[in-house]
Scaffold this motif. Sequence first.
Motif, mmCIF file in Angstrom:
data_model
loop_
_atom_site.group_PDB
_atom_site.id
_atom_site.type_symbol
_atom_site.label_atom_id
_atom_site.label_comp_id
_atom_site.label_asym_id
_atom_site.label_seq_id
_atom_site.Cartn_x
_atom_site.Cartn_y
_atom_site.Cartn_z
ATOM 1 N N MET A 131 -15.462 29.665 -15.100
ATOM 2 C CA MET A 131 -14.955 29.891 -13.753
ATOM 3 C C MET A 131 -14.907 31.382 -13.434
ATOM 4 N N ILE A 132 -14.372 32.178 -14.376
ATOM 5 C CA ILE A 132 -14.317 33.628 -14.177
ATOM 6 C C ILE A 132 -15.723 34.206 -14.097
ATOM 7 N N ASP A 133 -16.598 33.725 -14.964
ATOM 8 C CA ASP A 133 -17.988 34.180 -14.983
ATOM 9 C C ASP A 133 -18.647 33.965 -13.622
ATOM 10 N N LYS A 134 -18.447 32.787 -13.041
ATOM 11 C CA LYS A 134 -19.054 32.483 -11.744
ATOM 12 C C LYS A 134 -18.460 33.338 -10.630
ATOM 13 N N LEU A 135 -17.173 33.589 -10.692
ATOM 14 C CA LEU A 135 -16.554 34.486 -9.709
ATOM 15 C C LEU A 135 -17.166 35.878 -9.810
ATOM 16 N N HIS A 136 -17.308 36.369 -11.025
ATOM 17 C CA HIS A 136 -17.903 37.683 -11.233
ATOM 18 C C HIS A 136 -19.341 37.741 -10.747
ATOM 19 N N GLN A 137 -20.104 36.712 -11.046
ATOM 20 C CA GLN A 137 -21.494 36.696 -10.601
ATOM 21 C C GLN A 137 -21.597 36.703 -9.080
ATOM 22 N N ALA A 138 -20.552 36.214 -8.404
ATOM 23 C CA ALA A 138 -20.512 36.237 -6.941
ATOM 24 C C ALA A 138 -19.895 37.523 -6.404
ATOM 25 N N GLY A 139 -19.568 38.462 -7.312
ATOM 26 C CA GLY A 139 -19.003 39.733 -6.884
ATOM 27 C C GLY A 139 -17.523 39.679 -6.569
ATOM 28 N N ILE A 140 -16.809 38.713 -7.146
ATOM 29 C CA ILE A 140 -15.379 38.523 -6.887
ATOM 30 C C ILE A 140 -14.582 38.867 -8.136
ATOM 31 N N GLY A 141 -13.590 39.728 -7.992
ATOM 32 C CA GLY A 141 -12.750 40.115 -9.115
ATOM 33 C C GLY A 141 -11.691 39.066 -9.420
ATOM 34 N N VAL A 142 -11.138 39.130 -10.636
ATOM 35 C CA VAL A 142 -10.153 38.143 -11.090
ATOM 36 C C VAL A 142 -8.914 38.858 -11.622
ATOM 37 N N ILE A 143 -7.784 38.527 -11.045
ATOM 38 C CA ILE A 143 -6.490 39.044 -11.498
ATOM 39 C C ILE A 143 -5.698 37.879 -12.077
ATOM 40 N N LEU A 144 -5.082 38.102 -13.216
ATOM 41 C CA LEU A 144 -4.252 37.068 -13.835
ATOM 42 C C LEU A 144 -2.785 37.443 -13.715
ATOM 43 N N ASP A 145 -1.975 36.468 -13.330
ATOM 44 C CA ASP A 145 -0.527 36.640 -13.344
ATOM 45 C C ASP A 145 -0.078 36.679 -14.797
ATOM 46 N N TRP A 146 0.693 37.690 -15.152
ATOM 47 C CA TRP A 146 1.120 37.867 -16.549
ATOM 48 C C TRP A 146 2.636 37.921 -16.588
ATOM 49 N N VAL A 147 3.236 37.211 -17.551
ATOM 50 C CA VAL A 147 4.692 37.033 -17.562
ATOM 51 C C VAL A 147 5.300 37.551 -18.863
ATOM 52 N N PRO A 148 5.499 38.868 -18.966
ATOM 53 C CA PRO A 148 6.152 39.417 -20.162
ATOM 54 C C PRO A 148 7.668 39.519 -20.005
ATOM 55 N N SER A 149 8.197 38.940 -18.927
ATOM 56 C CA SER A 149 9.607 39.141 -18.593
ATOM 57 C C SER A 149 10.543 38.136 -19.243
ATOM 58 N N HIS A 150 10.045 36.921 -19.516
ATOM 59 C CA HIS A 150 10.931 35.890 -20.062
ATOM 60 C C HIS A 150 10.080 34.725 -20.552
ATOM 61 N N PHE A 151 10.685 33.826 -21.337
ATOM 62 C CA PHE A 151 9.979 32.644 -21.823
ATOM 63 C C PHE A 151 10.992 31.525 -22.043
ATOM 64 N N PRO A 152 10.544 30.257 -21.985
ATOM 65 C CA PRO A 152 11.488 29.137 -22.067
ATOM 66 C C PRO A 152 11.965 28.891 -23.489
#
Length: 634
Positions: free
Chosen positions: A230-251
């Motif tokens: 999925m990321i590869d196809k976005l990149h091939q279409a010239g679209i960047g990918v940002i991931l939400d990252w959660v270092p603040s807490h965990f269950p």
Amino acid sequence: MNKVISHSLFTDFDINLFKAGKHYKLYEKLGAHLIEVNGVKGVYFAVWAPTAASVCVIGDFNYWIAEEHQLEVRWDSSGIWEGFIPYIEKGALYKYKIQSNADGITTEKADPFSLYCEKPPHTASIVWNLDYDWKDEKWMNSRKETNHLNKPYSVYEVHLGSWKRGDQNRFLTYLELADDLVKYVKETGFTHVEFMPIMEYPYDPSWGYQLTGYFAPTSRFGKPQDFMLMIDKLHQAGIGVILDWVPSHFPDDAHGLGFFDGSHLYEHPDRRKGYHPDWKSLVFNYGRNEVRAFLISNAVFWLQNYHADGLRVDAVASMLYLDYSRKEGEWEPNIYGGRENLDTITFLKEFNEVIYANFDGVQTIAEESTSFPMVSRPTFTGGLGFGMKWMMGWMHDTLKYFQKETVYRKYHHNELTFSMTYAFTENFMLPFSHDEVVYGKKSIADKMPGDEWQKFANLRLLYGYMFTHPGTKLLFMGSEFGQIGEWNFEQSLDWHLLQYDYHLGIKKVITDLNQLYKSQPALYEKQFSSEGFEWINYSDEQNAVLAYIRKGNNSNENLVIICNFTQVVRENYRIGIPYKGKLVEIFNSDAKVYGGSGISNSGKLEIESTPYHGRNFSASLILPPLSVIVYSIY
């Protein structure tokens, strides 16, 4: 039965780095690794559990019997247990059975470094690898130029579980979603997709913000390689990918990181620092070297192995302040008597330094809602080192203003102009995120006042104002076509609304605004600098009108923007212009193609030698109702 063979992937240097909190690729050592030892294929396991009395690997290969495969603890006081088990293959299910040294309690834990997890509600880890043939070389080689802070940055925020659903409301897979998502984002013109947390999480209503598998994309939608595609196809279409990252807490789920080896291993032992009252979750111990290495390694992992172009860091404010959501007596000041979490500050600085030193063309983005200084300033100047920060003040003030009936807006003019008093203190991203369309807040479209025509005119005006205001942009899915109902994570967006002209018009507005943003250097080259903005008139609260200039590196490409925040058509409205020439309308949110009334200043408007607004020249315009008009100067 195949017993455990002594083996290690760790060198003494690795161990020293780990203890010092400076090992930023721990995922290459800890976890489960398919390797070959003396010609025999199998899996090397390594897990950090310093207070454990024993650690066994249990799984479907040994009928989940603990005694069969007991790991050995290293001699170097690192607290790492390890060993090689022959003949285990990719796809095997496993957990660690850990007996505590302190109280003898035995727990079964998922692997903190697992690359793949069972589909919830099942909780086992899966032996896996990350073999994948990437085809995004062009994107990765040019990313440094296209992903820069002086480039267009328009982000489409996506919750994969509810963007689209299949028959009988089933989740669609990464593979099923990929082509549709790429096509849609390309069509609407966003430069980036931001995925709400994609790392494994046990509880759907958490939207992914309560993680148990920090190194594994959720198996709800398929295998790790499917997400890579999925990321590869976005990149091939010239679209960047940002991931939400959660270092603040965990269950505190039993199979997760909490109380991992019978001690407070990942979470802070002091409940005043180690428990989050808002989310009923545990907080990382940012002062512990090994925990810092775990978190920074995790950030590096997603950028390295999944080719992510940026990380949006969740809930930074909750990390920075010791008294966040805590009453008096529920927190302890730092050594200087202040409320700042000094361990968090040094952790975030180190995180950003590592990311920017090792990855060209990536950005880190802080969701930080307070006035903490220099969040998006380099660490060598005393900042936290983020590339951007969410402009929460602008978002709150703007939505508060737009929810007012137009007759009252003249009394709240400062809610619009105030943002420019601090707009360049940080590298701000303007967010209309998922948080603004849930829990009774209404959708963005439904916040707009008035009848149906006015609601959609206001929405077009809101987006036009957003895209011409300094800063990068973020819009949550569904907002781009005026979804009326609040976001529901348990079902698809209301795609059927696109059969109606008003909703189709909103989608076209966003498409054209994205194109305008990308094609006009004045809107992005100096989007974080006061040099890129100039007020023409900010004090016409009586008519609820704003006029301003956006500037790029070339003064010939400057743009004049006028916003009319009421439904009254303003004829012969004069604005001052700094130089002579002609005004040419290049965007009008009131155009009929968007569902507007079609009022326009047709052709080229002559700039007259009539002083106005403290400038030597001026032009007389018609301002359409509830509109944003953008002019080029020729």
